[in-house]
Design a protein around this motif. Structure first.
Motif: not given
Length: 85
Positions: A14-33
């Motif tokens: 509420t005091n600092i603007s934030v945007v987030t992102a991840g690597i969902e759907g990438t080859e690395s994400w699949v491997e982490f699972a």
């Protein structure tokens, strides 16, 4: 990440603007699972760099990146070089 994570770090979105992102759907994400992931470091770096570039392209006023996942610091220098952040 949620507001609870931010509060634990001593601030609020509420005091600092934030945007987030991840690597969902990438080859690395699949491997982490996988039960025993075999992470290709170069691929992980590329996946994190891509996510950072997409986030910055969509939000050009970003002032800093926080690399939250314990696996992502390996990509921090590449993100810094790509974005100057």
């Amino acid at each position: 990440m949620t507001e609870n994570h931010f509060a634990c770090a001593g601030w609020s979105s509420t005091n600092i603007s934030v945007v987030t992102a991840g690597i969902e759907g990438t080859e690395s994400w699949v491997e982490f699972a996988e039960p025993v992931p075999q992470i290709d470091v170069a691929m992980l770096i590329d996946n994190v760099r891509s996510a950072a570039r997409k986030l910055l392209n969509a939000n050009p006023d970003i002032g800093a990146f926080v690399v939250e996942c314990t696996a992502f610091p390996v990509a921090a220098d590449a993100v810094r070089r790509d974005t100057s952040l």
